[in-house]
Design a protein around this motif. Structure first.
Motif, PDB file in Angstrom:
ATOM      1  N   HIS A  71      46.251  35.820  29.019  1.00 17.79           N
ATOM      2  CA  HIS A  71      45.818  37.124  29.523  1.00 17.79           C
ATOM      3  C   HIS A  71      44.756  37.746  28.626  1.00 17.79           C
ATOM      4  O   HIS A  71      44.656  38.958  28.530  1.00 17.79           O
ATOM      5  CB  HIS A  71      47.022  38.068  29.727  1.00 17.79           C
ATOM      6  CG  HIS A  71      47.849  38.292  28.508  1.00 17.79           C
ATOM      7  ND1 HIS A  71      49.199  38.590  28.575  1.00 17.79           N
ATOM      8  CD2 HIS A  71      47.546  38.285  27.193  1.00 17.79           C
ATOM      9  CE1 HIS A  71      49.678  38.764  27.361  1.00 17.79           C
ATOM     10  NE2 HIS A  71      48.689  38.586  26.506  1.00 17.79           N
ATOM     11  N   GLU A  72      43.986  36.892  27.972  1.00 15.07           N
ATOM     12  CA  GLU A  72      42.815  37.332  27.212  1.00 15.07           C
ATOM     13  C   GLU A  72      41.632  36.486  27.696  1.00 15.07           C
ATOM     14  O   GLU A  72      41.175  35.586  27.018  1.00 15.07           O
ATOM     15  CB  GLU A  72      43.051  37.167  25.711  1.00 15.07           C
ATOM     16  CG  GLU A  72      44.219  37.997  25.197  1.00 15.07           C
ATOM     17  CD  GLU A  72      44.521  37.775  23.724  1.00 15.07           C
ATOM     18  OE1 GLU A  72      45.268  38.582  23.150  1.00 15.07           O
ATOM     19  OE2 GLU A  72      44.020  36.783  23.133  1.00 15.07           O
ATOM     20  N   ILE A  73      41.183  36.793  28.909  1.00 13.95           N
ATOM     21  CA  ILE A  73      40.317  35.902  29.674  1.00 13.95           C
ATOM     22  C   ILE A  73      38.877  36.415  29.686  1.00 13.95           C
ATOM     23  O   ILE A  73      38.624  37.569  30.017  1.00 13.95           O
ATOM     24  CB  ILE A  73      40.826  35.783  31.123  1.00 13.95           C
ATOM     25  CG1 ILE A  73      42.294  35.311  31.145  1.00 13.95           C
ATOM     26  CG2 ILE A  73      39.946  34.846  31.943  1.00 13.95           C
ATOM     27  CD1 ILE A  73      42.987  35.514  32.482  1.00 13.95           C
ATOM     28  N   ILE A  74      37.965  35.525  29.336  1.00  7.74           N
ATOM     29  CA  ILE A  74      36.536  35.856  29.319  1.00  7.74           C
ATOM     30  C   ILE A  74      35.779  34.814  30.136  1.00  7.74           C
ATOM     31  O   ILE A  74      36.037  33.618  30.035  1.00  7.74           O
ATOM     32  CB  ILE A  74      35.983  35.855  27.879  1.00  7.74           C
ATOM     33  CG1 ILE A  74      36.598  36.972  27.054  1.00  7.74           C
ATOM     34  CG2 ILE A  74      34.457  35.940  27.892  1.00  7.74           C
ATOM     35  CD1 ILE A  74      35.925  38.299  27.161  1.00  7.74           C
ATOM     36  N   GLY A  75      34.825  35.299  30.946  1.00  7.70           N
ATOM     37  CA  GLY A  75      34.025  34.351  31.694  1.00  7.70           C
ATOM     38  C   GLY A  75      32.870  35.004  32.421  1.00  7.70           C
ATOM     39  O   GLY A  75      32.495  36.155  32.129  1.00  7.70           O
ATOM     40  N   LEU A  76      32.312  34.274  33.370  1.00  6.35           N
ATOM     41  CA  LEU A  76      31.160  34.726  34.142  1.00  6.35           C
ATOM     42  C   LEU A  76      31.541  34.810  35.619  1.00  6.35           C
ATOM     43  O   LEU A  76      32.206  33.922  36.147  1.00  6.35           O
ATOM     44  CB  LEU A  76      29.983  33.759  33.975  1.00  6.35           C
ATOM     45  CG  LEU A  76      29.484  33.507  32.551  1.00  6.35           C
ATOM     46  CD1 LEU A  76      28.370  32.467  32.572  1.00  6.35           C
ATOM     47  CD2 LEU A  76      28.991  34.797  31.912  1.00  6.35           C
ATOM     48  N   ARG A  92      29.028  39.076  32.572  1.00  4.97           N
ATOM     49  CA  ARG A  92      30.015  38.710  31.563  1.00  4.97           C
ATOM     50  C   ARG A  92      31.206  39.665  31.708  1.00  4.97           C
ATOM     51  O   ARG A  92      31.037  40.873  31.568  1.00  4.97           O
ATOM     52  CB  ARG A  92      29.426  38.874  30.159  1.00  4.97           C
ATOM     53  CG  ARG A  92      28.233  37.987  29.868  1.00  4.97           C
ATOM     54  CD  ARG A  92      27.343  38.550  28.758  1.00  4.97           C
ATOM     55  NE  ARG A  92      28.044  39.176  27.660  1.00  4.97           N
ATOM     56  CZ  ARG A  92      28.162  38.655  26.434  1.00  4.97           C
ATOM     57  NH1 ARG A  92      27.615  37.487  26.162  1.00  4.97           N
ATOM     58  NH2 ARG A  92      28.794  39.294  25.488  1.00  4.97           N
ATOM     59  N   VAL A  93      32.366  39.124  31.951  1.00  3.47           N
ATOM     60  CA  VAL A  93      33.516  39.986  32.234  1.00  3.47           C
ATOM     61  C   VAL A  93      34.779  39.480  31.544  1.00  3.47           C
ATOM     62  O   VAL A  93      34.849  38.338  31.083  1.00  3.47           O
ATOM     63  CB  VAL A  93      33.784  40.103  33.750  1.00  3.47           C
ATOM     64  CG1 VAL A  93      32.615  40.798  34.445  1.00  3.47           C
ATOM     65  CG2 VAL A  93      34.056  38.735  34.370  1.00  3.47           C
ATOM     66  N   GLY A  94      35.767  40.359  31.530  1.00  8.04           N
ATOM     67  CA  GLY A  94      37.052  40.007  30.968  1.00  8.04           C
ATOM     68  C   GLY A  94      38.192  40.491  31.836  1.00  8.04           C
ATOM     69  O   GLY A  94      38.062  41.480  32.563  1.00  8.04           O
TER      70      GLY A  94
END
Length: 371
Positions: A71-76, A92-94
């Motif tokens: 639940h510490e998710i980073i991506g495009l 760029r989002v989380g």
């Protein structure tokens, strides 16, 4: 409740635990189609939280296997629904801990979704359609845009990932006590781990005098020289505790092991507050005298709402605050979890999800080279 629905048509590769051994193995599953309120995210990085370990091993007796943690998710963003105006492809989002809430209660309407009594988490939760939620140990995620935040352009994506849980967990109580807008207060941070080290960074960035309180004298150099703490107090040293009595305005307690709050409460000034964000598996010892003779308060706090998370991210961008991390790869998740269990990481593991693709490509290339 169902593992999937007929709308779950997208095949996704990920990593899951299937029983209480907690062992994480490759897992192929289905995600829902991108809806009108959704965004689809190509996951680049995912932090490893101690909560992931608890769920993988069913320590709390609530795990629905198979469980895909994270639940510490980073991506495009790769796709946006027709109702989504705040995000576009390529952003760029989380995504943190929240997957769904009721949207109607007093807490949802006051940007405190994290206290909605119908809150469902990013993994091991039940989404609105009745399906089980799967987290960020995977290549792709479909998320309702109301639980997604932008990541400032100047922050490295890998080191920003743990901010989505650890970061907002310590930021929210600081904000709740207006410590993000005032300066010159004396605050204490109990524990110097994944949560504590970020709390020290926030405290210093906001202009406060920060004391790290720890059972380990060996952490003093790290606290002062690397993280910028002003003072270090060993909580097992009676003389240091006596010297520190009534010196702190506010204490943030991040420790997840059983301990007595009494000696630490004595460090607070009259009317001081201790906020607990750690979750020991056994009850705290809470003597009454430090409370009543100091007019002190003890309260709790859990993660933060989306508005708070957005504000935190923007402040991190402004002050260049990130987490101290150690990158790992999908094939080494179990090793990382073993080290998390031993507190053997400074201060947060982050999985390089895309490295799984690289490993697969290397294996294919090696096989082709041998032909």
């Amino acid at each position: 409740m169902a593992q999937t629905t007929p709308n779950h048509t997208q095949t996704v590769s990920g990593w899951a635990a299937h029983d209480s051994s907690g062992k994480i193995t490759p897992f192929v599953f289905k995600r829902r189609e991108n809806g009108i309120n959704d965004v689809t995210i190509k996951i680049l990085y995912c932090g490893i939280c101690h909560t992931d370990l608890h769920h993988a091993k069913n320590d709390w007796g609530i795990t629905m296997y198979p469980v895909v943690p994270g639940h510490e998710i980073i991506g495009l963003i790769t796709k946006v629904g027709s109702n989504v105006k705040e995000f576009k492809e390529g952003d760029r989002v989380g995504v943190g801990c929240l997957a769904a809430t009721c949207l109607e209660c007093e807490f949802c309407k006051s940007s405190q979704e994290n206290y909605c009594d119908q809150l469902q988490f990013t993994y091991n939760g039940i989404f609105w359609d009745g399906s089980i939620t799967y987290g960020g140990y995977s290549k792709m995620l479909v998320a309702d845009h109301r639980y997604v935040v932008h990541i400032p352009d100047n922050l490295p994506l890998d080191a920003a990932a743990p901010l989505l849980c650890a970061g907002v967990t310590v930021f929210a109580p600081l904000k709740d006590h207006n410590l993000h807008k005032t300066t010159g207060k004396k605050i204490g941070v109990v524990g110097l781990g994944g949560l504590g080290h970020v709390a020290v960074k926030f405290g210093k960035a906001f202009g406060h005098h920060v004391t790290v309180i720890s059972t380990s004298p060996a952490k003093e150099k790290e606290a002062k020289e690397h993280l910028g703490a002003d003072y270090f107090l060993v909580s097992t040293d009676p003389q240091q505790l006596q010297k520190g009595k009534r010196t702190l305005d506010f204490i943030l307690n991040t420790v997840s092991a059983k301990h007595s709050l009494g000696p630490i409460l004595e460090l607070l000034k009259v009317n001081g507050t201790m906020v607990v964000v750690g979750a020991p598996d056994q009850p705290f010892e809470l003597p009454s005298f430090p409370l009543i003779f100091g007019k002190r308060a003890v309260k709790g706090s859990v993660i933060g709402g989306i508005s708070e998370t957005t504000e935190m991210m923007n402040l991190c961008g402004k002050h260049n605050i990130t987490c101290d991390i150690e990158l790992t790869t999908p094939d080494k998740i179990n090793e990382a979890l073993d080290r998390v269990a031993k507190n053997d990481v400074r201060y947060r593991f982050v999985i390089d999800i895309a490295a799984g693709d690289a490993d697969a490509n290397d294996q294919i290339s090696s096989k082709l080279a041998g032909l």
